[in-house]
Design a protein around this motif. Structure first.
Motif, short mmCIF file in Angstrom:
data_model
loop_
_atom_site.label_atom_id
_atom_site.label_comp_id
_atom_site.label_asym_id
_atom_site.label_seq_id
_atom_site.Cartn_x
_atom_site.Cartn_y
_atom_site.Cartn_z
N LYS A 210 6.62 76.30 51.43
CA LYS A 210 5.26 75.76 51.66
C LYS A 210 5.15 74.33 51.16
CE LYS A 210 1.96 79.47 51.51
NZ LYS A 210 1.18 80.29 50.66
N SER A 211 5.94 74.00 50.14
CA SER A 211 5.87 72.64 49.57
C SER A 211 6.27 71.59 50.62
CB SER A 211 6.77 72.52 48.34
OG SER A 211 8.11 72.71 48.73
N LEU A 212 6.94 72.02 51.68
CA LEU A 212 7.34 71.07 52.73
C LEU A 212 6.40 71.12 53.95
CD1 LEU A 212 11.26 71.36 52.92
CD2 LEU A 212 9.87 69.83 51.58
N ALA A 213 5.24 71.77 53.79
CA ALA A 213 4.31 71.91 54.92
C ALA A 213 4.08 70.56 55.60
CB ALA A 213 2.98 72.48 54.43
N GLY A 214 4.15 70.55 56.91
CA GLY A 214 3.90 69.33 57.68
C GLY A 214 5.15 68.53 57.99
N CYS A 233 19.29 72.82 69.04
CA CYS A 233 18.97 71.50 68.46
C CYS A 233 17.53 71.12 68.82
CB CYS A 233 19.84 70.41 69.05
SG CYS A 233 21.55 70.81 69.06
N GLY A 234 16.99 70.19 68.04
CA GLY A 234 15.65 69.68 68.34
C GLY A 234 14.86 69.54 67.06
N GLU A 235 13.56 69.30 67.23
CA GLU A 235 12.73 69.10 66.04
C GLU A 235 12.49 70.42 65.31
OE1 GLU A 235 9.13 66.21 65.53
OE2 GLU A 235 8.37 68.14 66.17
N LEU A 236 12.59 70.36 63.98
CA LEU A 236 12.22 71.52 63.15
C LEU A 236 10.93 71.16 62.43
CD1 LEU A 236 14.39 73.81 61.10
CD2 LEU A 236 12.66 72.59 59.85
N GLN A 237 9.98 72.08 62.45
CA GLN A 237 8.70 71.83 61.77
C GLN A 237 8.47 72.89 60.71
OE1 GLN A 237 5.73 72.01 64.86
NE2 GLN A 237 6.77 70.50 66.12
N ILE A 238 7.88 72.47 59.58
CA ILE A 238 7.48 73.44 58.57
C ILE A 238 5.97 73.59 58.68
CG2 ILE A 238 7.61 74.11 56.12
CD1 ILE A 238 10.39 73.44 57.20
N THR A 239 5.51 74.82 58.88
CA THR A 239 4.07 75.04 59.08
C THR A 239 3.35 75.06 57.73
OG1 THR A 239 4.19 77.42 58.91
CG2 THR A 239 4.62 76.47 61.09
N LYS A 240 2.03 75.09 57.79
CA LYS A 240 1.24 75.04 56.54
C LYS A 240 1.49 76.26 55.66
CE LYS A 240 -3.32 76.55 58.33
NZ LYS A 240 -2.92 77.85 58.77
N ASP A 241 1.91 77.37 56.27
CA ASP A 241 2.19 78.58 55.47
C ASP A 241 3.66 78.71 55.10
OD1 ASP A 241 -0.48 79.42 55.66
OD2 ASP A 241 -0.11 80.17 57.69
N GLY A 242 4.43 77.65 55.36
CA GLY A 242 5.86 77.72 55.00
C GLY A 242 6.70 78.42 56.05
N GLU A 310 15.02 66.64 48.43
CA GLU A 310 14.67 67.12 47.09
C GLU A 310 14.56 68.65 47.06
OE1 GLU A 310 11.33 64.77 45.77
OE2 GLU A 310 12.63 63.05 45.35
N TYR A 311 14.04 69.23 48.15
CA TYR A 311 13.96 70.70 48.24
C TYR A 311 15.37 71.28 48.16
CZ TYR A 311 13.53 75.25 50.56
OH TYR A 311 13.62 76.58 50.87
N VAL A 312 16.30 70.71 48.93
CA VAL A 312 17.67 71.23 48.98
C VAL A 312 18.36 71.02 47.62
CG1 VAL A 312 19.95 70.90 50.06
CG2 VAL A 312 17.88 70.95 51.48
N LEU A 313 18.17 69.83 47.04
CA LEU A 313 18.81 69.56 45.73
C LEU A 313 18.36 70.59 44.69
CD1 LEU A 313 18.56 65.64 45.54
CD2 LEU A 313 20.66 66.99 45.70
N LYS A 314 17.04 70.83 44.66
CA LYS A 314 16.50 71.79 43.68
C LYS A 314 17.08 73.18 43.93
CE LYS A 314 12.08 69.64 42.99
NZ LYS A 314 10.78 69.63 43.61
N LYS A 315 17.16 73.56 45.20
CA LYS A 315 17.63 74.91 45.54
C LYS A 315 19.07 75.13 45.12
CE LYS A 315 14.14 76.87 47.22
NZ LYS A 315 13.59 78.08 46.66
N ILE A 316 19.88 74.06 45.11
CA ILE A 316 21.29 74.26 44.72
C ILE A 316 21.53 73.81 43.27
CG2 ILE A 316 22.19 74.23 47.08
CD1 ILE A 316 23.11 71.35 46.59
N GLY A 317 20.42 73.58 42.55
CA GLY A 317 20.53 73.40 41.10
C GLY A 317 20.78 71.99 40.61
N TYR A 318 20.39 70.97 41.42
CA TYR A 318 20.55 69.58 40.94
C TYR A 318 19.18 69.00 40.61
CZ TYR A 318 25.39 69.52 42.45
OH TYR A 318 26.73 69.80 42.58
N LYS A 319 19.15 68.14 39.58
CA LYS A 319 17.90 67.43 39.25
C LYS A 319 17.80 66.23 40.19
CE LYS A 319 16.92 68.51 34.49
NZ LYS A 319 18.03 68.88 33.61
N CYS A 320 16.62 66.04 40.76
CA CYS A 320 16.47 64.96 41.74
C CYS A 320 16.54 63.58 41.10
CB CYS A 320 15.14 65.10 42.48
SG CYS A 320 15.02 66.65 43.33
#
Ligand code: FAD
Length: 417
Positions: A210-214, A233-242, A310-320
């Protein structure tokens, strides 16, 4: 005065119903055709297509872009009435100028309303009757012809009845899965595949998305393993509900919906860089060297949208905020691996109200080459009511036109071998 017996009654003034009527009347202007629809105007869903621009066909109608119970029959049908036949009918019968963006075709006005108007004008000029705010409720055999009983109790007699009532998605446009009860008595239950959604958003098992909404980002998404992998392939969108949405998600959604409904939890891998892992690692190493004093997320932000990074870095355990100069090459390779194949476990999908297409309906294998129910001559099923659905790119409307044209050819007696 006795009620007229129509040559053809069509339930559904959507893409397929309107096209069938136009094709019949273009060849046989003397035929009496009536269209019945619960809406107050025709082509309600057609108006929404292609984000209002109507991507009406695709010059590359490969079978792999479709899902059906009878691929061989579908291939034959598409070869009989394909993209060039559609363009020809649009241009030379309906007078709609067309343009293409690569393989995708649109009306030159880039307005879906142009297609709806062209069909409506043509049908009005050719005396097609339209009964709006009327639902077909039942079809009954009646001494060699058929009676369509409407929701308000009227009886419409016709030699041929075309069921063009669509699927179950976007029910506000009128399609509510009525083919099931309209074919009662004509189709065995085994020849009906339950409707499910397709071209629909997917719900991953990660509320933090959800933090990536929009976010909108070009991506490549894959499903399955190397030996049986589907890629989109193509555009990927994150909706308001994640939720995960966009063309690359939609194109895999049909298969994923089937897996989720079967109790599975499919995993998709998203490549946010549209590059191979090695190439991505090299790009990251170059940037880490260019900007050693920046944080790792700032250093790599020219490669991938920073919020996603930043989402991916956090998920794999790195500080941004880790300085780029403190990151080892092995770490950059790990980051590149995650950016090029980030896994999402899918646990659900959107509602029919949000899905663009239905999968399921009357099995294609239960219909003849003119979409007629063989033991019941004169009853046809076309469009999304048939178990044929495609990915994004004009495939679904092409199926509406193909099935409508072949059905019309059957009705006007132009039986092809
Ligand atoms: C937002 C959106 C965008 C899309 N964009 C594209 C695109 O760009 N390209 C593409 O190829 N496809 C696109 N599609 C898919 C495409 O619109 C459908 O596949 C196509 O409209 C199906 O045509 P149809 O005639 O079978 O059904 P519909 O267009 O759904 O028409 C069915 C009609 O039947 C009527 N009806 C229902 N029940 C009854 C009844 N009992 N009696 C009488 N009438 C009844 C309904 O009111 C409706 O008017 C899109 C779909 C959506 C929702």
């Amino acid at each position: 005065m006795a009620n007229p017996v129509y040559d053809c009654a069509i339930a559904g003034a959507g893409a397929s119903g309107l096209f069938a009527a136009a094709r019949i009347l273009a060849a046989r202007p003397s035929m009496r055709v009536v269209i019945i629809d619960p809406n107050s105007r025709c082509g309600k869903k057609l108006m929404l297509t292609g984000a209002g621009r109507c991507n009406f066909t695709n010059s590359n109608l490969d079978l792999a872009s479709y899902n059906t119970d009878d691929p061989a029959k579908l291939a034959h049908m598409l070869s009989q009435f394909g993209a060039s036949d559609t363009i020809d009918f649009f241009e030379n019968v309906l007078g709609v100028l067309t343009v293409n963006k690569g393989e995708l075709y649109y009306p030159a006005t880039l307005r879906a309303g142009t297609v709806v108007d062209a069909l409506r004008y043509f049908l009005e000029e050719h005396g097609c009757e339209m009964l709006f705010e009327t639902k077909a409720d039942k079809i009954l055999p009646d001494n060699g012809i058929y009676k369509v009983i409407t929701g308000d109790g009227r009886e419409i007699s016709a030699s041929n009845v075309v069921i063009a009532t669509g699927g179950i998605t976007y029910p506000k446009t009128g399609s509510t899965g009525d083919v099931k009860h309209l074919t009662e008595g004509f189709i065995d239950n085994r020849d009906l595949t339950d409707f499910k959604c397709s071209l629909v958003l997917l719900i991953p098992d990660d509320p933090s998305l959800k933090s990536l909404a929009g976010v909108r980002i070009p991506a490549t998404v894959s499903l399955g393993t190397e030996d049986r992998k589907k890629v989109a392939c193509g555009e990927l969108q994150i909706t308001k509900d994640g939720g995960l949405s966009g063309i690359c998600i939609f194109d895999l959604s049909g298969e994923i919906v089937r897996l989720v409904d079967a109790g599975r939890t499919p995993v998709i891998h998203v490549n946010f860089c549209n590059a191979e892992p090695g190439e991505c690692c090299l790009m990251a190493a170059v940037r880490a060297k260019m900007f050693p004093e920046r944080s790792i997320s700032a250093a790599l932000s020219g490669m991938v949208q920073r919020t996603v990074l930043e989402y991916v870095l956090k998920k794999i355990g790195y500080k941004c905020n880790l300085p780029a100069k403190d990151i080892f090459y092995n770490d950059l390779c790990r980051i590149a691996d995650a950016l090029t194949a980030f896994p999402f476990t899918i646990t659900g999908y959107g509602k029919p109200a949000d899905a663009q297409v239905s999968q399921g309906g009357v099995n294609l294998s239960a219909l003849d080459g003119h979409l007629q129910i063989p033991p019941h001559p004169g009853i046809y099923v076309i469009g999304e009511a048939v178990n044929v659905d495609g990915i994004c790119g004009g495939y679904n409307l092409q199926w509406a036109w193909t099935s409508a044209a072949l059905c019309a050819d059957g009705i006007i007696g132009d039986i092809r071998s």
